[in-house]
Design a protein around this motif. Sequence first.
Motif, short mmCIF file in Angstrom:
data_model
loop_
_atom_site.label_atom_id
_atom_site.label_comp_id
_atom_site.label_asym_id
_atom_site.label_seq_id
_atom_site.Cartn_x
_atom_site.Cartn_y
_atom_site.Cartn_z
N ASN A 180 0.87 -1.18 0.00
CA ASN A 180 0.00 0.00 0.00
C ASN A 180 0.90 1.22 0.00
OD1 ASN A 180 -1.83 2.03 0.36
ND2 ASN A 180 -2.80 1.16 2.18
N SER A 208 -6.52 4.53 -1.07
CA SER A 208 -6.28 3.10 -0.87
C SER A 208 -7.39 2.41 -0.10
CB SER A 208 -4.94 2.89 -0.15
OG SER A 208 -4.99 3.44 1.16
N ILE A 218 -5.26 -1.38 -4.87
CA ILE A 218 -4.97 -1.52 -3.44
C ILE A 218 -6.28 -1.51 -2.64
CG2 ILE A 218 -3.86 -0.44 -1.45
CD1 ILE A 218 -1.81 0.72 -3.46
#
Length: 501
Positions: free
Chosen positions: A422, A454, A480
Amino acid sequence: MKNKLLTDRAALFLGDAAHVDAVLAPNSVDAIVTDPPAGIGFMGREWDSDKGGRDAWVAWLADVMRKALHVLKPGGHALVWALPRTSHWTATALEDAGFEIRDVVLHLFGTGFPKSLDVSQAIDKQRGNMDEVRLVTGWIAEMRDLAGLTNTRIDAAFGLNGMAGHWTTQGAQPEVPHAAHWPKLLELLGVDELPETIRETTERLVAEKGKPGPNWFRRAITGHHETASPGQRWKARHGHRANLSNSARRDEPATEAALEWAGWGTALKPAAEHWILCRKPLVGTVASNVQQWRTGALNVSACRIPHADPRDLAESKSRNPGRAEPVTSAVYGTSRPQQRIDEAGRWPANVTLDEVAAELLDAQVPGSGASRFFYVAKSSKTERNVGCDHLPARVTNIADVPGSKGANSPRAGANRSGAAQNHHPTVKSIALMRWLCRLITPPGGTVLDLFAGSGSTGVAALAEGFEFVGIERDSDYVEIANARLRHELGPEAEIAHLYMG
């Protein structure tokens, strides 16, 4: 706009948030919790540009939020993140979009990294070549105008944010382009080669880049830094020749001007962020709006801050509540352990406080810190990577162009690093986002995040039992977010792909 649907509880749209009204029905969303750009060119990222200045940025966000207002139910609340120094831009945009400003939730934290320039050092590092620098930037500005270009177009050609303004100014902070920029810049300007005087001056100035002026070396060596300089570490990470030896410390001013400004800087340590609380206008009274639309009120009872037993506080302070391991805390909601409490708890305040700051308060005034506030740390690397094990690790870092604004400016995030699956640069704490979602969303409601990044808001909304709709224009971040949401929903979640015109 492309849509990836995760079961019937969460949807991710890949596209521009300005088109939210084209994919969601009017009055269909219960709450908005979102983290828009701040307009400061963070880490040199184009998505955080100021769009051409304050008025242009405010107009851009107002347009997005006006579309969001259309899909939000009457009386629905929004919590919109902002940095303190541009939060007035955000609030103005929200008002212009038709929202009512209700309050500002202040999130305090103790882990911000100071990004201040040492004025005394800057004075002694001056090279005294500003007249030569402005000779070059003046020539570039002249050629720009002859070619019919704008600074915005030049920035876009390089993928930069605001750097062309430094290359063409005769005012403050002029900058000669790095050697790697010149071939493309000359092509844009329609120039085959530099005039001899400009060429000689440019070559000399480029060779001096990163080197301090002579007064810096008049400073006595007072020790050595623990690591190599940030600039050298940046070069090493990006495959350039670098000197990774520990650089000398020169802490004592060498000139009278530097001595006069010793101890002065340019910025405060960041320790607060704003979440602007606003509401779509009600239809009728609060009572009638709540009954018709189930929106218009705050979930005060579910967000009260318990008074904790001192033993629990002592245990909690010894750990970081942003970590993955279980902790005893009052901030996580019904699915996490709770602190023992000696009364029902305090009314939710417009201040949230993290553990470090709470400990500082307790040290100054015993009993005034963590027991009085909702406290939560920033997201840890472990938390942000949950569900992303199968994704490739990437470095969260500055712009990949040497000499760019992101590469040089500590205020733009210079020299941040660390590979992670991430790699989003501004991941929010799940605990914080759960509390914010819980505060403004009715049971079973839908939370919309216009700038999903994310997916932290989505993970938090799902953990609280809500449905989630997220919009994100960066395909890497959508991947993500998709992984994190799927992990939260469980392995049984199946992904369907829908395409929106």
